[in-house]
Design a protein around this motif. Structure first.
Motif, PDB file in Angstrom:
ATOM      1  N   LEU A 156       0.834  -1.194   0.000  1.00 25.65           N
ATOM      2  CA  LEU A 156       0.000   0.000   0.000  1.00 25.65           C
ATOM      3  C   LEU A 156       0.870   1.245   0.000  1.00 25.65           C
ATOM      4  O   LEU A 156       1.892   1.303   0.687  1.00 25.65           O
ATOM      5  N   LEU A 204      -2.047   7.667  -1.463  1.00 24.95           N
ATOM      6  CA  LEU A 204      -2.526   8.387  -2.632  1.00 24.95           C
ATOM      7  C   LEU A 204      -2.749   9.856  -2.287  1.00 24.95           C
ATOM      8  O   LEU A 204      -2.364  10.753  -3.027  1.00 24.95           O
ATOM      9  N   HIS A 236     -12.698   7.653  -2.013  1.00 28.62           N
ATOM     10  CA  HIS A 236     -12.684   6.190  -1.904  1.00 28.62           C
ATOM     11  C   HIS A 236     -13.809   5.588  -2.754  1.00 28.62           C
ATOM     12  O   HIS A 236     -13.593   4.649  -3.511  1.00 28.62           O
ATOM     13  N   LEU A 280     -13.047   5.888  -6.489  1.00 30.55           N
ATOM     14  CA  LEU A 280     -12.063   4.887  -6.909  1.00 30.55           C
ATOM     15  C   LEU A 280     -12.721   3.518  -7.043  1.00 30.55           C
ATOM     16  O   LEU A 280     -12.471   2.794  -8.012  1.00 30.55           O
ATOM     17  N   GLU A 320      -9.303  -0.582  -5.755  1.00 27.32           N
ATOM     18  CA  GLU A 320      -9.465  -0.792  -4.317  1.00 27.32           C
ATOM     19  C   GLU A 320      -8.633   0.223  -3.547  1.00 27.32           C
ATOM     20  O   GLU A 320      -7.508   0.570  -3.949  1.00 27.32           O
ATOM     21  N   SER A 321      -9.183   0.710  -2.452  1.00 30.62           N
ATOM     22  CA  SER A 321      -8.460   1.646  -1.595  1.00 30.62           C
ATOM     23  C   SER A 321      -8.926   1.451  -0.161  1.00 30.62           C
ATOM     24  O   SER A 321      -9.948   0.813   0.093  1.00 30.62           O
ATOM     25  N   CYS A 373      -8.920   3.668   3.784  1.00 33.12           N
ATOM     26  CA  CYS A 373      -8.645   4.894   4.522  1.00 33.12           C
ATOM     27  C   CYS A 373      -7.988   4.547   5.852  1.00 33.12           C
ATOM     28  O   CYS A 373      -8.495   3.704   6.590  1.00 33.12           O
ATOM     29  N   LEU A 390      -5.562   8.152   2.378  1.00 36.96           N
ATOM     30  CA  LEU A 390      -6.191   7.220   1.444  1.00 36.96           C
ATOM     31  C   LEU A 390      -5.075   6.435   0.769  1.00 36.96           C
ATOM     32  O   LEU A 390      -4.191   7.002   0.119  1.00 36.96           O
ATOM     33  N   VAL A 426      -3.671   3.104  -1.619  1.00 35.80           N
ATOM     34  CA  VAL A 426      -3.977   2.203  -2.735  1.00 35.80           C
ATOM     35  C   VAL A 426      -2.787   1.263  -2.936  1.00 35.80           C
ATOM     36  O   VAL A 426      -1.676   1.538  -2.478  1.00 35.80           O
ATOM     37  N   ALA A 435      -5.150   5.583 -10.049  1.00 39.70           N
ATOM     38  CA  ALA A 435      -5.894   6.317  -9.021  1.00 39.70           C
ATOM     39  C   ALA A 435      -5.649   7.816  -9.140  1.00 39.70           C
ATOM     40  O   ALA A 435      -6.574   8.622  -9.006  1.00 39.70           O
TER      41      ALA A 435
END
Length: 70
Positions: free
Chosen positions: A3, A6, A19, A22, A28-29, A31, A50, A52, A60
């Motif tokens: 990860l 972003l 989120h 996206l 997929e993301s 928080c 956030l 990704v 993204a």
């Protein structure tokens, strides 16, 4: 899968909107620090991050740029 960050947001609501955007594009993301952001009213601000997958980072960023251009 690694990860990467972003973006950072001053509120959980802003992060949730991005989120969702996206997710709508199949990215997929997640928080981070949403629970820490709760103290906004007392002047303590920990941004919501956030995250990704690093393989999705450029896609993204493109989604965010496109949304900002509207």
């Amino acid at each position: 899968m690694a990860l990467v960050e972003l973006a950072k947001f001053s509120s959980g609501a802003e992060a949730a909107i991005v989120h969702g955007r996206l997710q709508a594009d199949g990215i997929e993301s997640v928080c981070f620090d949403t629970g820490m952001n709760i103290a906004e009213s007392v002047g303590i601000m920990i941004p919501v991050r956030l995250m990704v997958d690093e393989d999705d980072l450029e896609a993204a960023r493109a989604v965010i740029r496109e949304a900002e251009a509207r």
